[in-house]
Write an enzyme that holds these catalytic residues in place. Structure first.
Site, PDB file in Angstrom:
ATOM      1  N   GLY A 199     -60.884  30.380  -9.697  1.00  0.00           N
ATOM      2  CA  GLY A 199     -60.074  31.401  -9.012  1.00  0.00           C
ATOM      3  C   GLY A 199     -60.590  32.813  -9.239  1.00  0.00           C
ATOM      4  O   GLY A 199     -60.282  33.723  -8.456  1.00  0.00           O
ATOM      5  N   ALA A 227     -58.099  29.975 -12.604  1.00  0.00           N
ATOM      6  CA  ALA A 227     -56.662  29.738 -12.718  1.00  0.00           C
ATOM      7  C   ALA A 227     -56.358  29.344 -14.159  1.00  0.00           C
ATOM      8  O   ALA A 227     -57.210  28.768 -14.843  1.00  0.00           O
ATOM      9  CB  ALA A 227     -56.263  28.607 -11.780  1.00  0.00           C
ATOM     10  N   GLU A 276     -63.307  33.150  -6.729  1.00  0.00           N
ATOM     11  CA  GLU A 276     -62.612  33.269  -5.437  1.00  0.00           C
ATOM     12  C   GLU A 276     -62.007  34.659  -5.256  1.00  0.00           C
ATOM     13  O   GLU A 276     -62.016  35.208  -4.152  1.00  0.00           O
ATOM     14  CB  GLU A 276     -61.521  32.196  -5.342  1.00  0.00           C
ATOM     15  CG  GLU A 276     -62.092  30.791  -5.231  1.00  0.00           C
ATOM     16  CD  GLU A 276     -61.023  29.722  -5.360  1.00  0.00           C
ATOM     17  OE1 GLU A 276     -60.428  29.595  -6.455  1.00  0.00           O
ATOM     18  OE2 GLU A 276     -60.764  29.021  -4.377  1.00  0.00           O
ATOM     19  N   GLU A 326     -64.315  23.623 -10.564  1.00  0.00           N
ATOM     20  CA  GLU A 326     -63.104  22.801 -10.399  1.00  0.00           C
ATOM     21  C   GLU A 326     -63.371  21.300 -10.471  1.00  0.00           C
ATOM     22  O   GLU A 326     -62.516  20.550 -10.948  1.00  0.00           O
ATOM     23  CB  GLU A 326     -62.414  23.144  -9.070  1.00  0.00           C
ATOM     24  CG  GLU A 326     -61.665  24.469  -9.072  1.00  0.00           C
ATOM     25  CD  GLU A 326     -62.527  25.664  -8.702  1.00  0.00           C
ATOM     26  OE1 GLU A 326     -63.776  25.538  -8.648  1.00  0.00           O
ATOM     27  OE2 GLU A 326     -61.954  26.742  -8.469  1.00  0.00           O
TER      28      GLU A 326
HETATM   29  N1  COA Z   1     -57.286  28.831 -18.207  1.00  0.00           N
HETATM   30  C1  COA Z   1     -56.637  28.979 -19.360  1.00  0.00           C
HETATM   31  N2  COA Z   1     -57.224  29.404 -20.477  1.00  0.00           N
HETATM   32  C2  COA Z   1     -58.531  29.688 -20.425  1.00  0.00           C
HETATM   33  C3  COA Z   1     -59.276  29.563 -19.247  1.00  0.00           C
HETATM   34  C4  COA Z   1     -58.596  29.113 -18.099  1.00  0.00           C
HETATM   35  N3  COA Z   1     -59.205  29.004 -16.901  1.00  0.00           N
HETATM   36  N4  COA Z   1     -60.553  29.918 -19.492  1.00  0.00           N
HETATM   37  C5  COA Z   1     -60.614  30.259 -20.789  1.00  0.00           C
HETATM   38  N5  COA Z   1     -59.383  30.123 -21.357  1.00  0.00           N
HETATM   39  C6  COA Z   1     -59.004  30.397 -22.751  1.00  0.00           C
HETATM   40  C7  COA Z   1     -59.483  29.303 -23.695  1.00  0.00           C
HETATM   41  O1  COA Z   1     -58.585  28.206 -23.684  1.00  0.00           O
HETATM   42  C8  COA Z   1     -59.490  30.049 -24.989  1.00  0.00           C
HETATM   43  O2  COA Z   1     -58.159  30.185 -25.450  1.00  0.00           O
HETATM   44  P1  COA Z   1     -57.786  29.891 -27.021  1.00  0.00           P
HETATM   45  O3  COA Z   1     -58.605  30.887 -27.795  1.00  0.00           O
HETATM   46  O4  COA Z   1     -56.321  30.135 -27.076  1.00  0.00           O
HETATM   47  O5  COA Z   1     -58.204  28.483 -27.284  1.00  0.00           O
HETATM   48  C9  COA Z   1     -59.949  31.437 -24.596  1.00  0.00           C
HETATM   49  O6  COA Z   1     -59.656  31.561 -23.208  1.00  0.00           O
HETATM   50  C10 COA Z   1     -61.444  31.673 -24.805  1.00  0.00           C
HETATM   51  O7  COA Z   1     -62.132  30.663 -24.102  1.00  0.00           O
HETATM   52  P2  COA Z   1     -63.229  29.693 -24.787  1.00  0.00           P
HETATM   53  O8  COA Z   1     -63.294  28.437 -23.985  1.00  0.00           O
HETATM   54  O9  COA Z   1     -62.938  29.553 -26.241  1.00  0.00           O
HETATM   55  O10 COA Z   1     -64.553  30.562 -24.595  1.00  0.00           O
HETATM   56  P3  COA Z   1     -66.048  30.016 -24.507  1.00  0.00           P
HETATM   57  O11 COA Z   1     -66.927  31.214 -24.625  1.00  0.00           O
HETATM   58  O12 COA Z   1     -66.267  28.886 -25.470  1.00  0.00           O
HETATM   59  O13 COA Z   1     -66.182  29.397 -23.023  1.00  0.00           O
HETATM   60  C11 COA Z   1     -65.850  29.367 -20.630  1.00  0.00           C
HETATM   61  C12 COA Z   1     -66.048  30.236 -21.898  1.00  0.00           C
HETATM   62  C13 COA Z   1     -65.555  30.306 -19.494  1.00  0.00           C
HETATM   63  C14 COA Z   1     -67.129  28.590 -20.350  1.00  0.00           C
HETATM   64  C15 COA Z   1     -64.693  28.379 -20.885  1.00  0.00           C
HETATM   65  O14 COA Z   1     -63.567  29.118 -21.334  1.00  0.00           O
HETATM   66  C16 COA Z   1     -64.261  27.626 -19.644  1.00  0.00           C
HETATM   67  O15 COA Z   1     -64.929  26.697 -19.227  1.00  0.00           O
HETATM   68  N6  COA Z   1     -63.094  28.019 -19.061  1.00  0.00           N
HETATM   69  C17 COA Z   1     -62.529  27.309 -17.923  1.00  0.00           C
HETATM   70  C18 COA Z   1     -63.243  27.673 -16.651  1.00  0.00           C
HETATM   71  C19 COA Z   1     -62.667  26.882 -15.494  1.00  0.00           C
HETATM   72  O16 COA Z   1     -62.742  25.668 -15.441  1.00  0.00           O
HETATM   73  N7  COA Z   1     -62.084  27.608 -14.534  1.00  0.00           N
HETATM   74  C20 COA Z   1     -61.541  27.013 -13.347  1.00  0.00           C
HETATM   75  C21 COA Z   1     -60.103  26.716 -13.515  1.00  0.00           C
HETATM   76  S1  COA Z   1     -59.419  25.926 -12.071  1.00  0.00           S
END
Ligand code: COA
Length: 258
Positions: A110, A65, A113, A133
Site C-alpha cells: 500500500g 497496509a 500504491e 502481497e
Molecule cells: N504492517 C504492520 N507492521 C509492519 C509492517 C506492516 N506492513 N511493516 C513493518 N512493520 C513493523 C514490524 O512488524 C516491526 O514491528 P515490531 O518492532 O513491533 O516487531 C517494525 O515495523 C519494524 O519492521 P521489521 O520487520 O522489524 O524491519 P526489517 O528491517 O527487519 O524489515 C521490511 C523491513 C519492510 C522488509 C519488513 O518489515 C516487511 O517485510 N514488512 C512488510 C511489508 C509488506 O508485506 N507490505 C505489504 C503489506 S500488504
C-alpha cells in the site's frame, strides 16, 4: 490534530508526513481516516498550491497496509477495505493540486500504491519499491495492479507483482517509476524546489493539465474531448489573460489562481 500524520504549510507547499516510524509507517485504519481528512484540507485550503507526501524516519516511506489489521478480515470486509483505499487514492490522483511522493525508504504494498497515486515521485537513493502481497497470499488492493502497469508497462509490472521482488531507487528511475533519485538528506529540498517552480505557474492551468492527463487512464472519458473543454476553460480565467498579456508586455506574470 492528527494521531498518525504530521502536517506543515510553508511557501504554499503542504507537507504530509506519515508518522508511525516504529511500524515503518504502515497504513492502519487511523492513517487512512486521517489521509481522507487531509485530502479535504488539500481540496479546500486556498493557501495550499501543492503537496508532498513522505514518511517519518530514515527507513521507510510506507511499508504497506498494517498487516495486523488484515488477519481477521472476511471476504466482504476485505473488499470494503480495498474500496476504501482505492477511494482515498483516487482523491489524491484526481487532486487539481500537484501531489508528489518524496519516497525516503521502503515503499511496499500500500506504500508503493500510495506513491503511485501521487502525480509523480522523487526518491532518496536508499528507497526500495515493491508489491510483496503475494508473500501474504494477497494481491494489491489499492490500485497497485493498475497503476504499476500504467507506470512501468505490463511485463515489468507483472514480474514485480507475481515475484514480490523489490527494486532499488536507480532501477525505479530506469523504469520511469520515479523522476529523480537524490541523497536522503536532499530529498525534501529537491522536492520543494520542483514544487516551487510549479507553484509559480497558473494554478487553474496546472490543475487542468492533471485532469486532462489523468483521462488517458480513464476509460469513461475521452481525453481529447476533455482537453478541448479545459483549454476553453482556461480562456475564462483571469490568469490566462494575465499570462498572455504579461508575455506580450515582456514582464513576469502574476498569477492569482482566478
Ligand atoms: N504492517 C504492520 N507492521 C509492519 C509492517 C506492516 N506492513 N511493516 C513493518 N512493520 C513493523 C514490524 O512488524 C516491526 O514491528 P515490531 O518492532 O513491533 O516487531 C517494525 O515495523 C519494524 O519492521 P521489521 O520487520 O522489524 O524491519 P526489517 O528491517 O527487519 O524489515 C521490511 C523491513 C519492510 C522488509 C519488513 O518489515 C516487511 O517485510 N514488512 C512488510 C511489508 C509488506 O508485506 N507490505 C505489504 C503489506 S500488504
Amino acid at each position: 490534530m492528527y494521531q498518525t500524520l504530521l502536517t506543515s504549510l510553508e511557501n504554499n507547499i503542504y507537507t504530509v508526513t506519515i508518522n508511525r516510524p516504529d511500524k515503518l509507517n504502515a497504513l492502519n485504519k487511523t492513517v487512512f481516516d486521517e489521509l481522507d481528512t487531509v485530502m479535504d484540507v488539500v481540496y479546500t485550503n486556498d493557501e495550499i498550491r501543492s503537496v508532498i507526501i513522505t514518511g517519518a524516519g530514515q527507513k521507510a516511506f510506507v511499508a504497506g497496509a498494517d498487516i495486523s489489521e488484515l488477519n481477521g478480515l472476511n471476504k466482504e470486509q476485505a473488499m470494503a477495505l480495498s474500496q476504501r483505499g482505492q477511494n482515498i487514492y483516487f482523491r489524491i490522483e484526481n487532486s487539481p493540486k500537484p501531489i508528489v511522493a518524496a519516497v525516503n525508504g521502503f515503499a511496499l504494498g500500500g506504500g508503493c500504491e500510495l506513491a503511485m497515486a501521487c502525480h509523480f515521485r522523487i526518491a532518496s537513493d536508499n528507497a526500495k519499491f515493491g508489491q510483496p502481497e503475494v508473500n501474504l497470499g494477497l494481491i494489491p488492493g489499492y490500485g497497485g495492479t493498475q497503476r504499476l502497469t500504467q507506470l512501468i508497462g505490463k511485463g515489468r509490472a507483472i514480474e514485480l507483482l507475481v515475484s514480490a521482488n523489490m527494486i532499488d531507487a536507480n532501477t525505479a528511475l530506469h523504469y520511469g517509476l520515479v523522476n529523480y533519485v537524490v541523497p536522503p538528506g536532499d530529498l525534501l529540498a529537491k522536492t520543494k524546489s520542483v514544487l516551487d517552480i510549479i507553484n509559480s505557474k497558473a494554478p487553474i492551468a496546472v490543475g487542468h493539465c492533471i485532469t486532462s492527463a489523468n483521462c488517458v487512464f480513464d476509460m469513461q472519458k475521452d481525453g481529447y474531448v476533455t482537453e478541448v473543454i479545459l483549454f476553453g476553460e482556461c480562456f475564462a480565467s483571469e490568469d490566462r489573460n494575465e499570462g498572455t498579456t504579461a508575455f506580450l508586455e515582456k514582464r513576469k506574470a502574476n498569477f492569482r489562481g482566478k
